[in-house]
Design an enzyme around this catalytic site. Structure first.
Site, PDB file in Angstrom:
ATOM      1  CG  ASN A   1      42.491  40.938  35.526  1.00  0.00           C
ATOM      2  OD1 ASN A   1      43.332  41.421  34.748  1.00  0.00           O
ATOM      3  ND2 ASN A   1      41.269  41.785  35.635  1.00  0.00           N
ATOM      4  CB  CYS A   2      37.128  38.020  34.450  1.00  0.00           C
ATOM      5  SG  CYS A   2      36.835  37.120  36.008  1.00  0.00           S
ATOM      6  CG  MET A   3      34.391  42.598  35.580  1.00  0.00           C
ATOM      7  SD  MET A   3      34.874  44.161  36.033  1.00  0.00           S
ATOM      8  CE  MET A   3      33.889  44.622  37.376  1.00  0.00           C
TER       9      MET A   3
END
Length: 451
Positions: A26-28
């Site tokens: 995941n990213c933000m």
């Protein structure tokens, strides 16, 4: 957390089960997946899930937009539900195949580079917001004599806000080793060598060594060499002595090459980047700001924007502020103005609902729902948004607005991290980007989708 667990279960079902997941991260704002068999994926069902505000595909990577913070919770819940934990970490062959699937030039390498810094985003956000609070508390016109009455409190807040930069190189070394497949402890050791204050006591080739020279650029170069050497030695050394000799030889060889060649090279690169970026912004004025902000979203779509991450970090390390990030932030702000124009012009009830749902998070700097749900599918509004961002970026560049953080937050919240005396100018650029994005989109027009 209960909502995250429910959404995680639904996503696992929609992608064909945990056994179909090749890679999960995941990213933000996004849950990122790569699948073994895409025919098992129920994309319409995934797009319709409550909590998923958009979908993007880059190469073979499927990205579900879940929102800031929520994406990490969903991925944690997914991993907890997956029986075979190794399915979330692909083998080297899988990584090589993944690299070949990315169509944008250098996208995979830049994605790896960004993955070094993505885990540090919460620390960057905390640091920036604390620094913004300190700046407010120091202003007598706002809080009176608070600074003189509570100097110890301000001192503690200063430590809290600057701590991430005190250990920045170590954190980058550890993350880089994890990303490039080396021992994370050894990555921290390499960064520690480059940052050691004792280097100043050593003279090499008639010049004293400089602790921390090259910043994160030097650390990245050294840790990449360390990971490569560690893997080579693991294959070459006898199993009986590999555990002992590998870390010893890796440290001695990499450390020597780092001090003699890679740290000076990293220093030259970082100084060039910092001076070049600062010169372009300081001397380029309106034109440079417009070009940077106006072309940023196309870079985002290709994934090439990830190559800017080390530059943001380097600017803060070199100057204590980042004049590039507020300019690029205007690219997302232009989407707000463009989406408002679409909202007033469209007769499509579904599109109106999408815009009304995405605008609040857009104001907070989360632009993906507006980009991928509104402006990009319509075509011309995306162009109008880019032109609006260019107008805002020109204002930000002209007035030399800067932030004290590297990256992590954008939109209106970024105003809390702007250097003292420039907050109103940032808000002026924000307003210009919104108005320009609205006007460009209004006059360019678009084909209103049918119900």
């Amino acid at each position: 957390m209960e909502k995250s667990t429910t959404l995680a279960t639904q996503i696992l079902k929609g992608v064909g089960g945990e056994g179909n997941i090749l890679r999960l991260e995941n990213c933000m704002t996004r849950v990122r997946l790569e699948l073994r068999d895409e025919s098992l994926m129920d994309l319409p069902a995934l797009k319709a899930l409550p909590g998923i505000s958009g979908y993007v595909k880059q190469g073979e990577q499927h990205q579900l937009i879940a929102g800031p913070g929520h994406a990490a919770q969903v991925v944690d819940a997914m991993r907890a539900q997956m029986q075979d934990a190794t399915s979330t970490e692909p083998a080297i062959d899988d990584a090589a195949r993944t690299k070949a699937r990315y169509k944008a030039p250098m996208s995979d390498a830049l994605r790896q580079l960004a993955n070094v810094f993505i885990p540090l985003i919460p620390a960057f956000i905390a640091s920036g917001l604390i620094t913004g609070i300190i700046n407010i508390l120091k202003r007598p016109d706002i809080v009176g004599g608070f600074a003189t009455s509570y100097p110890n409190l301000l001192g503690l807040l200063g430590i809290f806000g600057s701590a991430v930069f005190a250990i920045m190189n170590i954190l980058v070394g550890v993350n880089a080793a994890r990303v490039f497949g080396g021992s994370v402890a050894m990555g921290g050791v390499m960064a520690g060598i480059l940052s050691s204050p004792q280097l100043a006591q050593i003279t090499l080739f008639g010049e004293p060594l400089q602790p921390g020279r090259g910043g994160v650029i030097a650390v990245l170069l050294v840790v990449m060499l360390m990971c490569w050497l560690e893997k080579k030695l693991r294959n070459l050394l006898p199993v009986s002595v590999e555990l002992i000799l590998n870390p010893l030889l890796t440290t001695l060889i990499t450390g020597a090459v780092a001090i003699v060649a890679l740290q000076p090279l990293g220093g030259w690169i970082s100084e060039t980047i910092a001076h070049g970026a600062s010169l372009a912004i300081d001397k380029g004025g309106l034109l440079v700001g417009a070009v940077l902000a106006g072309t940023f979203l196309p870079l985002v779509l290709t994934g090439l924007h990830q190559g800017l991450v080390p530059i943001h970090v380097e600017l803060v390390q070199a100057h204590g502020y980042n004049a590039l990030f507020p300019i690029l932030a205007m690219a997302g702000v232009g989407q707000i103005g463009a989406s408002l124009a679409v909202l007033l012009k469209t007769r499509n009830a579904r599109l109106k609902k999408v815009i009304k749902g995405a605008l609040p998070v857009g104001l907070l700097g989360i632009g993906e729902p507006l980009i991928f749900g509104v402006t990009l599918p319509l075509g011309k509004p995306f162009i109008g948004a880019c032109l609006g961002g260019a107008a805002g970026g020109a204002i930000i560049s002209y007035f030399k607005v800067a932030t004290v953080i590297t990256f992590g937050i954008s939109g209106l919240p970024l105003a809390l991290t702007i250097v003292t005396g420039k907050v109103m100018l940032y808000l002026l650029g924000y307003l210009v980007a919104v108005i320009a994005g609205f006007l460009f989109t209004w006059f360019l027009g678009f084909n209103d989708p049918e119900e």
